[in-house]
Write an enzyme that holds these catalytic residues in place. Structure first.
Site, PDB file in Angstrom:
ATOM      1  N   LEU A  38       0.823  -1.216   0.000  1.00 52.72           N
ATOM      2  CA  LEU A  38       0.000   0.000   0.000  1.00 52.72           C
ATOM      3  C   LEU A  38       0.856   1.263   0.000  1.00 52.72           C
ATOM      4  O   LEU A  38       2.018   1.231   0.426  1.00 52.72           O
ATOM      5  CB  LEU A  38      -0.874   0.020   1.259  1.00 52.72           C
ATOM      6  CG  LEU A  38      -2.026  -0.989   1.349  1.00 52.72           C
ATOM      7  CD1 LEU A  38      -2.584  -1.002   2.772  1.00 52.72           C
ATOM      8  CD2 LEU A  38      -3.123  -0.653   0.339  1.00 52.72           C
ATOM      9  N   SER A  39       0.263   2.356  -0.425  1.00 53.85           N
ATOM     10  CA  SER A  39       0.936   3.652  -0.310  1.00 53.85           C
ATOM     11  C   SER A  39       1.203   3.913   1.180  1.00 53.85           C
ATOM     12  O   SER A  39       0.319   3.724   2.019  1.00 53.85           O
ATOM     13  CB  SER A  39       0.012   4.739  -0.880  1.00 53.85           C
ATOM     14  OG  SER A  39       0.589   6.003  -0.692  1.00 53.85           O
ATOM     15  N   GLY A  40       2.430   4.275   1.495  1.00 54.27           N
ATOM     16  CA  GLY A  40       2.788   4.536   2.890  1.00 54.27           C
ATOM     17  C   GLY A  40       3.222   3.305   3.664  1.00 54.27           C
ATOM     18  O   GLY A  40       3.551   3.389   4.854  1.00 54.27           O
ATOM     19  N   SER A  41       3.263   2.145   2.990  1.00 46.61           N
ATOM     20  CA  SER A  41       3.645   0.924   3.715  1.00 46.61           C
ATOM     21  C   SER A  41       5.147   0.887   4.005  1.00 46.61           C
ATOM     22  O   SER A  41       5.582   0.225   4.955  1.00 46.61           O
ATOM     23  CB  SER A  41       3.232  -0.324   2.906  1.00 46.61           C
ATOM     24  OG  SER A  41       3.850  -0.315   1.631  1.00 46.61           O
ATOM     25  N   GLY A  42       5.943   1.576   3.167  1.00 49.18           N
ATOM     26  CA  GLY A  42       7.386   1.596   3.406  1.00 49.18           C
ATOM     27  C   GLY A  42       8.224   1.096   2.250  1.00 49.18           C
ATOM     28  O   GLY A  42       9.430   0.853   2.407  1.00 49.18           O
ATOM     29  N   LYS A  43       7.643   0.977   1.074  1.00 49.02           N
ATOM     30  CA  LYS A  43       8.374   0.459  -0.100  1.00 49.02           C
ATOM     31  C   LYS A  43       9.603   1.320  -0.412  1.00 49.02           C
ATOM     32  O   LYS A  43      10.716   0.815  -0.534  1.00 49.02           O
ATOM     33  CB  LYS A  43       7.456   0.420  -1.349  1.00 49.02           C
ATOM     34  CG  LYS A  43       6.206  -0.413  -1.190  1.00 49.02           C
ATOM     35  CD  LYS A  43       5.344  -0.402  -2.449  1.00 49.02           C
ATOM     36  CE  LYS A  43       4.828   0.976  -2.849  1.00 49.02           C
ATOM     37  NZ  LYS A  43       3.889   1.593  -1.891  1.00 49.02           N
ATOM     38  N   SER A  44       9.380   2.622  -0.573  1.00 46.03           N
ATOM     39  CA  SER A  44      10.491   3.510  -0.957  1.00 46.03           C
ATOM     40  C   SER A  44      11.531   3.581   0.150  1.00 46.03           C
ATOM     41  O   SER A  44      12.745   3.561  -0.128  1.00 46.03           O
ATOM     42  CB  SER A  44       9.973   4.927  -1.246  1.00 46.03           C
ATOM     43  OG  SER A  44       9.085   4.906  -2.320  1.00 46.03           O
ATOM     44  N   SER A 111       1.770  -1.736  -7.262  1.00 45.80           N
ATOM     45  CA  SER A 111       1.463  -2.959  -8.032  1.00 45.80           C
ATOM     46  C   SER A 111       0.384  -3.777  -7.323  1.00 45.80           C
ATOM     47  O   SER A 111       0.659  -4.875  -6.839  1.00 45.80           O
ATOM     48  CB  SER A 111       2.725  -3.785  -8.293  1.00 45.80           C
ATOM     49  OG  SER A 111       3.588  -3.883  -7.180  1.00 45.80           O
TER      50      SER A 111
HETATM   51  N1  PPS Z   1      -5.038   6.890  -7.123  1.00 46.78           N
HETATM   52  C1  PPS Z   1      -3.861   6.591  -6.598  1.00 46.78           C
HETATM   53  N2  PPS Z   1      -3.661   5.379  -6.062  1.00 46.78           N
HETATM   54  C2  PPS Z   1      -2.446   5.069  -5.535  1.00 46.78           C
HETATM   55  N3  PPS Z   1      -1.380   5.924  -5.490  1.00 46.78           N
HETATM   56  C3  PPS Z   1      -1.554   7.156  -6.038  1.00 46.78           C
HETATM   57  C4  PPS Z   1      -2.793   7.543  -6.584  1.00 46.78           C
HETATM   58  N4  PPS Z   1      -2.665   8.822  -7.034  1.00 46.78           N
HETATM   59  C5  PPS Z   1      -1.415   9.213  -6.774  1.00 46.78           C
HETATM   60  N5  PPS Z   1      -0.733   8.207  -6.174  1.00 46.78           N
HETATM   61  C6  PPS Z   1       0.709   8.281  -5.863  1.00 46.78           C
HETATM   62  O1  PPS Z   1       1.324   7.498  -6.876  1.00 46.78           O
HETATM   63  C7  PPS Z   1       2.138   6.481  -6.290  1.00 46.78           C
HETATM   64  C8  PPS Z   1       1.768   5.103  -6.853  1.00 46.78           C
HETATM   65  O2  PPS Z   1       2.370   4.912  -8.088  1.00 46.78           O
HETATM   66  P1  PPS Z   1       2.746   3.451  -8.531  1.00 46.78           P
HETATM   67  O3  PPS Z   1       3.378   3.592  -9.868  1.00 46.78           O
HETATM   68  O4  PPS Z   1       3.530   2.797  -7.467  1.00 46.78           O
HETATM   69  O5  PPS Z   1       1.299   2.765  -8.645  1.00 46.78           O
HETATM   70  S1  PPS Z   1       0.896   1.385  -9.329  1.00 46.78           S
HETATM   71  O6  PPS Z   1       1.973   0.424  -9.065  1.00 46.78           O
HETATM   72  O7  PPS Z   1       0.709   1.622 -10.743  1.00 46.78           O
HETATM   73  O8  PPS Z   1      -0.367   0.973  -8.684  1.00 46.78           O
HETATM   74  C9  PPS Z   1       1.865   6.458  -4.812  1.00 46.78           C
HETATM   75  O9  PPS Z   1       3.166   6.366  -4.256  1.00 46.78           O
HETATM   76  P2  PPS Z   1       3.516   5.605  -2.900  1.00 46.78           P
HETATM   77  O10 PPS Z   1       2.815   6.399  -1.836  1.00 46.78           O
HETATM   78  O11 PPS Z   1       5.002   5.714  -2.820  1.00 46.78           O
HETATM   79  O12 PPS Z   1       3.068   4.182  -2.987  1.00 46.78           O
HETATM   80  C10 PPS Z   1       1.155   7.758  -4.521  1.00 46.78           C
HETATM   81  O13 PPS Z   1       2.072   8.694  -4.013  1.00 46.78           O
HETATM   82  N1  ADP Z   2       9.618  -0.915   9.190  1.00 44.54           N
HETATM   83  C1  ADP Z   2       9.458   0.148   8.379  1.00 44.54           C
HETATM   84  N2  ADP Z   2       9.909   0.061   7.114  1.00 44.54           N
HETATM   85  C2  ADP Z   2       9.740   1.108   6.278  1.00 44.54           C
HETATM   86  N3  ADP Z   2       9.137   2.286   6.600  1.00 44.54           N
HETATM   87  C3  ADP Z   2       8.671   2.409   7.858  1.00 44.54           C
HETATM   88  C4  ADP Z   2       8.810   1.350   8.795  1.00 44.54           C
HETATM   89  N4  ADP Z   2       8.239   1.746   9.952  1.00 44.54           N
HETATM   90  C5  ADP Z   2       7.802   2.988   9.752  1.00 44.54           C
HETATM   91  N5  ADP Z   2       8.051   3.413   8.500  1.00 44.54           N
HETATM   92  C6  ADP Z   2       7.696   4.760   7.960  1.00 44.54           C
HETATM   93  O1  ADP Z   2       6.612   4.597   7.033  1.00 44.54           O
HETATM   94  C7  ADP Z   2       6.690   5.581   5.999  1.00 44.54           C
HETATM   95  C8  ADP Z   2       6.672   4.851   4.660  1.00 44.54           C
HETATM   96  O2  ADP Z   2       6.712   5.789   3.612  1.00 44.54           O
HETATM   97  P1  ADP Z   2       7.198   5.385   2.160  1.00 44.54           P
HETATM   98  O3  ADP Z   2       8.500   4.651   2.237  1.00 44.54           O
HETATM   99  O4  ADP Z   2       7.142   6.605   1.308  1.00 44.54           O
HETATM  100  O5  ADP Z   2       6.069   4.339   1.715  1.00 44.54           O
HETATM  101  P2  ADP Z   2       5.658   3.858   0.251  1.00 44.54           P
HETATM  102  O6  ADP Z   2       6.855   4.014  -0.635  1.00 44.54           O
HETATM  103  O7  ADP Z   2       5.229   2.435   0.427  1.00 44.54           O
HETATM  104  O8  ADP Z   2       4.526   4.754  -0.160  1.00 44.54           O
HETATM  105  C9  ADP Z   2       7.957   6.381   6.235  1.00 44.54           C
HETATM  106  O9  ADP Z   2       7.630   7.572   6.899  1.00 44.54           O
HETATM  107  C10 ADP Z   2       8.780   5.450   7.149  1.00 44.54           C
HETATM  108  O10 ADP Z   2       9.653   6.158   8.006  1.00 44.54           O
END
Ligand code: PPS
Ligand code: ADP
Length: 200
Positions: A38-44, A111
């Site tokens: 999920l977005s915010g899960s920690g991938k980046s 993804s």
């Molecule tokens: N509608 C919607 N749903 C999900 N995410 C959104 C959306 N709009 C913008 N964003 C931002 O775009 C990032 C996701 O892009 P991705 O290329 O990883 O998405 S995907 O794999 O094609 O599903 C995602 O990044 P991460 O937060 O790093 O996951 C978001 O910042």
């Molecule tokens: N175990 C962990 N691994 C990665 N990120 C974590 C963890 N615990 C907390 N976090 C926090 O969660 C957030 C994840 O953000 P981000 O890496 O941008 O997520 P994503 O790329 O999945 O959208 C960051 O603020 C990071 O510091």
């Protein structure tokens, strides 16, 4: 349409310097490490942290971040199911070129659909594709909300937002699951590094 696919007339030319040659030069294997979650899960965060550790050890890496690629090669794509599928396809194809060049690729993209992740996996040899499920509850991701996107999605300002208005399908058989809701970055990074080290 004539029924003849143009691909029938394009013959693969085998490169003289092979992937194997490049891996030997680099003194490590090449592979695709695919982070999904999920977005915010920690991938980046995890992909960047792992790349830093690997780079410090003299390992050749390249990080393909979904967000960043959407500023360039994927800038014409949105978040419909079709656009996400094409987004994943391009990330995987670009990643394959880097793997062919002997590099360890880290791809971080939500993804969300198993079928697209499977298509990405199928581009690689079995040992070359490592799917890392960055597992985090939706509640925790929403609390983190590092970019304020969940708030906007809940307010209806962003449509088709993963976890809110579009599904996220959990991986069926990832090589690794890292639970970032319950474990610190250091803990999850250590598990990841140990796993990858065993594949080098
Ligand atoms: N509608 C919607 N749903 C999900 N995410 C959104 C959306 N709009 C913008 N964003 C931002 O775009 C990032 C996701 O892009 P991705 O290329 O990883 O998405 S995907 O794999 O094609 O599903 C995602 O990044 P991460 O937060 O790093 O996951 C978001 O910042
Ligand atoms: N175990 C962990 N691994 C990665 N990120 C974590 C963890 N615990 C907390 N976090 C926090 O969660 C957030 C994840 O953000 P981000 O890496 O941008 O997520 P994503 O790329 O999945 O959208 C960051 O603020 C990071 O510091």
């Amino acid at each position: 349409m004539s029924g003849i696919d143009p691909i029938d007339h394009i013959i693969w030319h085998k490169n003289t310097v092979s992937k194997d040659d490049k891996q030997k030069l680099n003194q490590h294997k090449s592979m695709m490490i695919w982070f999904t979650g999920l977005s915010g899960s920690g991938k980046s965060t995890l992909a960047n942290a792992l790349e830093k550790v690997l780079h410090a050890q003299g390992i050749r890496t390249y990080l393909l971040d979904g967000d960043n690629l959407r500023h360039g090669i994927n800038k014409n794509l949105g978040f419909s199911l079709e656009d996400r599928q094409e987004n994943i396809r391009r990330i995987a194809e670009v990643g394959k070129l880097f793997v062919d060049a002997g590099v360890i690729v880290l791809a971080a993209a939500i993804s969300p659909f198993e079928i697209d992740r499977k298509a990405a996996r199928d581009l690689f040899e079995a040992s070359e594709f490592i799917e890392v499920y960055v597992k985090c509850s939706l509640d925790e991701c929403e609390i983190r909300d590092p970019k304020g996107l969940y708030k906007k999605a809940r307010a209806g300002e962003i449509k088709d937002f993963t976890g809110v208005s579009q599904p996220y399908e959990e991986p069926l058989s990832p090589e690794l699951v890292l639970d970032t809701s319950t474990q610190s970055l250091d803990e999850t990074l250590e598990q990841l590094f140990i796993f990858i080290k065993g594949r080098l």
